[in-house]
Scaffold this motif. Structure first.
Motif, PDB file in Angstrom:
ATOM      1  N   THR A 118      87.883  40.782-103.739  1.00 25.43           N
ATOM      2  CA  THR A 118      87.110  41.840-104.575  1.00 25.43           C
ATOM      3  C   THR A 118      86.461  42.603-103.563  1.00 25.43           C
ATOM      4  OG1 THR A 118      86.912  40.272-106.311  1.00 25.43           O
ATOM      5  CG2 THR A 118      84.979  41.981-106.412  1.00 25.43           C
ATOM      6  N   VAL A 119      86.666  44.036-103.761  1.00 28.15           N
ATOM      7  CA  VAL A 119      86.019  44.847-102.953  1.00 28.15           C
ATOM      8  C   VAL A 119      85.007  46.020-103.200  1.00 28.15           C
ATOM      9  CG1 VAL A 119      86.652  46.743-101.386  1.00 28.15           C
ATOM     10  CG2 VAL A 119      88.319  44.934-101.653  1.00 28.15           C
ATOM     11  N   LEU A 120      83.967  45.828-102.804  1.00 24.99           N
ATOM     12  CA  LEU A 120      82.773  46.911-102.843  1.00 24.99           C
ATOM     13  C   LEU A 120      83.110  48.212-102.243  1.00 24.99           C
ATOM     14  CD1 LEU A 120      80.125  47.669-104.261  1.00 24.99           C
ATOM     15  CD2 LEU A 120      79.160  46.436-102.460  1.00 24.99           C
ATOM     16  N   VAL A 121      83.137  49.355-102.649  1.00 26.12           N
ATOM     17  CA  VAL A 121      83.381  50.484-101.973  1.00 26.12           C
ATOM     18  C   VAL A 121      82.223  51.521-102.344  1.00 26.12           C
ATOM     19  CG1 VAL A 121      84.920  52.608-102.058  1.00 26.12           C
ATOM     20  CG2 VAL A 121      85.953  50.420-102.834  1.00 26.12           C
ATOM     21  N   SER A 122      81.657  51.902-100.950  1.00 21.54           N
ATOM     22  CA  SER A 122      80.797  52.574-101.188  1.00 21.54           C
ATOM     23  C   SER A 122      81.133  54.206-100.555  1.00 21.54           C
ATOM     24  CB  SER A 122      79.585  52.324-100.209  1.00 21.54           C
ATOM     25  OG  SER A 122      78.778  53.261 -99.946  1.00 21.54           O
TER      26      SER A 122
ATOM     27  N   ASP B 139      73.907  39.055 -97.411  1.00 21.86           N
ATOM     28  CA  ASP B 139      74.396  37.627 -96.900  1.00 21.86           C
ATOM     29  C   ASP B 139      75.755  37.369 -97.800  1.00 21.86           C
ATOM     30  OD1 ASP B 139      72.240  36.932 -95.477  1.00 21.86           O
ATOM     31  OD2 ASP B 139      70.991  36.035 -96.925  1.00 21.86           O
ATOM     32  N   HIS B 140      75.973  38.067 -98.824  1.00 22.39           N
ATOM     33  CA  HIS B 140      77.160  38.057 -99.737  1.00 22.39           C
ATOM     34  C   HIS B 140      78.346  39.041 -99.239  1.00 22.39           C
ATOM     35  CE1 HIS B 140      75.013  35.141-102.242  1.00 22.39           C
ATOM     36  NE2 HIS B 140      74.083  35.963-102.005  1.00 22.39           N
ATOM     37  N   LEU B 141      78.156  39.762 -98.431  1.00 20.05           N
ATOM     38  CA  LEU B 141      79.082  40.765 -97.932  1.00 20.05           C
ATOM     39  C   LEU B 141      79.613  40.709 -96.534  1.00 20.05           C
ATOM     40  CD1 LEU B 141      77.493  44.084 -99.950  1.00 20.05           C
ATOM     41  CD2 LEU B 141      79.351  42.602-100.861  1.00 20.05           C
ATOM     42  N   THR B 142      80.834  41.291 -96.570  1.00 15.76           N
ATOM     43  CA  THR B 142      81.560  41.406 -94.974  1.00 15.76           C
ATOM     44  C   THR B 142      81.903  42.936 -94.732  1.00 15.76           C
ATOM     45  OG1 THR B 142      82.111  39.168 -95.058  1.00 15.76           O
ATOM     46  CG2 THR B 142      82.909  40.490 -93.503  1.00 15.76           C
ATOM     47  N   ILE B 143      81.296  43.518 -93.981  1.00 14.01           N
ATOM     48  CA  ILE B 143      81.739  44.767 -93.740  1.00 14.01           C
ATOM     49  C   ILE B 143      83.035  44.643 -93.108  1.00 14.01           C
ATOM     50  CG2 ILE B 143      81.250  47.113 -92.357  1.00 14.01           C
ATOM     51  CD1 ILE B 143      78.146  45.911 -92.241  1.00 14.01           C
ATOM     52  N   VAL B 144      83.787  45.668 -93.665  1.00 14.11           N
ATOM     53  CA  VAL B 144      85.267  45.684 -93.206  1.00 14.11           C
ATOM     54  C   VAL B 144      85.496  47.194 -92.358  1.00 14.11           C
ATOM     55  CG1 VAL B 144      87.634  45.817 -93.991  1.00 14.11           C
ATOM     56  CG2 VAL B 144      86.278  44.453 -95.289  1.00 14.11           C
TER      57      VAL B 144
ATOM     58  N   ASP C 281     102.984  44.414 -91.089  1.00 15.48           N
ATOM     59  CA  ASP C 281     102.768  42.818 -91.949  1.00 15.48           C
ATOM     60  C   ASP C 281     101.408  43.281 -92.630  1.00 15.48           C
ATOM     61  OD1 ASP C 281     102.017  40.299 -92.451  1.00 15.48           O
ATOM     62  OD2 ASP C 281     103.021  39.603 -90.686  1.00 15.48           O
ATOM     63  N   PRO C 282     101.364  43.214 -93.917  1.00 13.24           N
ATOM     64  CA  PRO C 282     100.296  43.456 -94.923  1.00 13.24           C
ATOM     65  C   PRO C 282      99.248  42.471 -95.298  1.00 13.24           C
ATOM     66  CG  PRO C 282     102.328  43.251 -96.160  1.00 13.24           C
ATOM     67  CD  PRO C 282     102.872  43.173 -94.908  1.00 13.24           C
ATOM     68  N   ARG C 283      99.574  41.230 -94.552  1.00  8.67           N
ATOM     69  CA  ARG C 283      98.679  40.288 -94.815  1.00  8.67           C
ATOM     70  C   ARG C 283      97.365  40.436 -94.158  1.00  8.67           C
ATOM     71  NH1 ARG C 283     102.386  35.247 -92.853  1.00  8.67           N
ATOM     72  NH2 ARG C 283     102.932  36.787 -91.448  1.00  8.67           N
ATOM     73  N   THR C 284      96.327  39.772 -94.893  1.00 10.62           N
ATOM     74  CA  THR C 284      94.976  39.827 -94.251  1.00 10.62           C
ATOM     75  C   THR C 284      94.506  39.076 -93.133  1.00 10.62           C
ATOM     76  OG1 THR C 284      94.127  38.175 -95.710  1.00 10.62           O
ATOM     77  CG2 THR C 284      94.116  40.299 -96.621  1.00 10.62           C
ATOM     78  N   PRO C 285      93.943  39.478 -92.105  1.00  9.87           N
ATOM     79  CA  PRO C 285      93.829  38.745 -90.933  1.00  9.87           C
ATOM     80  C   PRO C 285      92.456  37.629 -90.991  1.00  9.87           C
ATOM     81  CG  PRO C 285      92.598  40.970 -90.732  1.00  9.87           C
ATOM     82  CD  PRO C 285      93.468  40.863 -92.085  1.00  9.87           C
ATOM     83  N   ASP C 286      92.147  37.086 -92.028  1.00  9.70           N
ATOM     84  CA  ASP C 286      91.088  36.355 -92.024  1.00  9.70           C
ATOM     85  C   ASP C 286      91.657  35.154 -92.864  1.00  9.70           C
ATOM     86  OD1 ASP C 286      91.432  37.840 -94.456  1.00  9.70           O
ATOM     87  OD2 ASP C 286      89.007  37.624 -95.081  1.00  9.70           O
TER      88      ASP C 286
END
Length: 609
Positions: free
Chosen positions: A426-430, A447-452, A478-483
């Motif tokens: 789930t992505v929050l876009v600003s 505390d509930h968000l990670t800056i990408v 390679d379109p996989r997420t790195p986390d």
């Protein structure tokens, strides 16, 4: 080891209380031939207390004839599986039942003998001696192989590393795919690998090694394969060697139907360095159960199985006498060697943690004295998709003095992987810098968000996801997420239903058993349970009868291209008639299907239900 606590079975004291009074008087209280006919609960308790003493138990066993000593020992060796008995046995007059060292139980018309779990530790030394004397091959001294104590743990780590790289897939039949089996066979020592059918206590169908990983939730079932539960694996690797080996042994007991492993290990101590014949220990109907248990102990490094023209034998292995945790701590195996062609040589004495740690950069390929692996773009991208940092990879390579070309190439693969990824989160876009600063400064939300960090964010149109993935992969991305993905929680299994599948009910009313089993003429015909040599036409009638009545058959098979010579108990599913008739049958334990040529069947019998 509490190996007979299966639904429907009981302790000795409870069993005696359900026996007819006359039976108790004749076989437990009045052994001296007295004619006493009055029985009280106090007398029963006193007799049970006396009977269960170590000296009395051993006396009862030693007084048995040699053939009954062997039979009693075989019953306890089979443990919770029970020892198969002929349905025509006269339980009322069976001296082994009268000895009260074993008892009979029925399930769906099949009769088996079981032992009492509280008797097994006391009788274990004398029963082990009895079995070894029967199966020992004299004048065959063999120096048992010295095995690495934590070898089974390395096998678990190797299997988990294959799952880490998505190399273990499921076949359409629900087991392990052929490619996955071939990878496992090249890497591990597990002789019980199977792709289908083995089901234990409500768990998933798999071989012993994959079954243990599933039971410990190191891996879990997902669509078309298995997924690694990385956090559980990390916790498992931190446990002591002794604890993990104990866990595997406990699983082995469940996997093999609560087999009498303690008795079998006592036998290994008694036989010294001599060979023991498998055929000499148990009868034909129990041999498949024994073989499975021997294969599991071979995987655990306790024995070595050998096959020769005269049959199958086993020999105990040697272990270091020191504490395995201290041995592992003081072990100084050679370092992993990274070659210029990106191949890796790994010593076999390496710790399970280091072996699995190699999966963070490379893939294991084979094992022969040493492990052999390969570092490639796919393995590096897989590791980064699990959250492994590229800095950790470079450090791993530096510590092992890797060639310069390997270092530079791995760095380039890491850089390429980090160029883009497709997120399923789930992505929050600003869209406004002022709003971004405001959100970043609000501590409760932060505390509930990670800056990408991203140069641009693209939305994929609904329904276009597969096409986008296909195009990106063709472009070399390679379109996989790195986390690291969250731990996978396996679905709860309905173990109660599986536990209720086999309900063995102890027999205490022998007169009713004899009455219900009185019509024995069928058993003396070609449709009986005894193995009989028949011609082809008669054997087709026997197979047709077994299919019609849904009963198992016992066949003494001389062997064919895919099936070894042995005595098999199978459920016939069909009979292909013609010039060369073929029985299509299912094995009761593995549920795998086999094709038996009728002309290769030397003897046949129907296992009465």
């Amino acid at each position: 080891m509490n190996f007979v606590n299966q639904p429907g079975l009981m302790r000795f004291q409870d069993y005696v209380k359900k026996l007819p009074h006359q039976w108790i008087l004749d076989n437990l209280i009045c052994e001296d031939g007295s004619t006493r006919r009055i029985l009280s609960s106090a007398m029963i308790e006193e007799a049970v207390s006396k009977f269960t003493g170590a000296g009395e138990l051993i006396r009862r066993f030693e007084e048995l004839p040699d053939n009954l000593k062997l039979k009693c020992s075989q019953v306890y060796l089979m443990g919770g599986n029970g020892s198969a008995q002929s349905a025509s046995n006269d339980l009322l007059n069976d001296p082994l039942i009268s000895s009260l060292l074993v008892f009979a139980a029925q399930n769906r018309g099949l009769t088996k003998y079981f032992g009492f779990d509280e008797f097994e530790p006391v009788l274990r030394p004398v029963m082990a001696k009895t079995l070894v004397q029967k199966g020992l091959i004299p004048n065959t001294p063999v120096k048992g192989a010295l095995v690495c104590t934590w070898r089974p743990l390395n096998d678990v780590a190797a299997a988990c590393s294959l799952v880490f790289h998505n190399l273990i897939k499921c076949s359409r039949y629900g087991g392990i795919s052929r490619s996955g089996l071939n990878l496992l066979k090249r890497l591990v020592h597990d002789p019980t690998l199977t792709g289908k059918g083995k089901t234990y206590a409500g768990e998933h169908p798999a071989g012993f090694l994959i079954g243990y990983c599933l039971k410990e939730t190191l891996i879990v079932n997902v669509e078309n394969g298995y997924a690694l539960n990385l956090s559980i694996v990390k916790a498992w690797l931190k446990k002591s060697v002794k604890t993990r080996l104990g866990d595997i042994m406990s699983f082995a007991s469940v996997f093999c139907g609560h087999f009498g492993f303690e008795l079998l290990r006592e036998m290994l101590n008694d036989c010294g360095a001599s060979r023991v014949s498998v055929k000499g220990i148990v009868g034909d109907q129990d041999r498949e159960t024994l073989l499975q248990a021997l294969k599991v102990l071979e995987f655990l490094g306790h024995l070595t199985l050998e096959e020769s023209g005269s049959g199958l034998f086993f020999t105990p292995c040697r272990h270091a006498k020191e504490d395995p945790d201290k041995v592992l701590l003081n072990q100084r195996p050679g370092l992993m060697t990274v070659m210029t062609d990106f191949s890796v040589i790994i010593p076999q004495e390496i710790s399970p943690a280091e072996l699995f740690g190699y999966a963070y950069i490379g893939m294991l390929k084979s094992f022969d004295k040493v492990y052999k692996g390969q570092i490639n773009r796919h393995s590096v991208c897989n590791a980064m998709s699990h959250g492994i940092d590229d800095t950790d990879m470079r450090l791993w390579l530096f510590k092992r003095s890797s060639p310069a070309n390997v270092l530079s190439t791995v760095e380039e693969w890491c850089r390429e992987f980090s160029r883009l990824y497709v997120s399923h989160d789930t992505v929050l876009v600003s869209s406004d810098k002022k709003i971004t600063v405001q959100l970043s400064a609000y501590e409760q939300l932060r505390d509930h968000l990670t800056i990408v960090s991203a140069d641009a964010v693209f939305r994929i149109r609904n329904g276009s996801e597969p096409r986008v993935f296909e195009i990106l992969e063709k472009l070399g991305f390679d379109p996989r997420t790195p986390d690291e993905r969250p731990a996978i929680i396996p679905a709860a299994e309905n173990q109660a239903a599986a536990a209720a599948e086999k309900q063995w009910k102890p027999l205490t009313d022998f007169s009713s058993v004899n009455d219900t089993e009185r019509p024995l003429p069928m058993r003396r015909t070609k449709y009986g349970s005894e193995l009989k040599a028949l011609d082809i036409s008669e054997m087709t009638h026997v197979v047709d009868y077994a299919i019609l009545t849904a009963q198992h058959i016992i066949i003494d098979y001389e062997g064919s291209s895919l099936i070894k010579p042995n005595v098999y108990t199978v459920l016939p599913l069909g009979l292909q008639k013609g010039a060369d008739p073929i029985i299509e049958a299912q094995t009761p334990r593995s549920k795998s299907r086999k094709m038996f040529f009728l002309r290769k069947v030397k003897k046949i019998g129907v296992l009465q239900q």
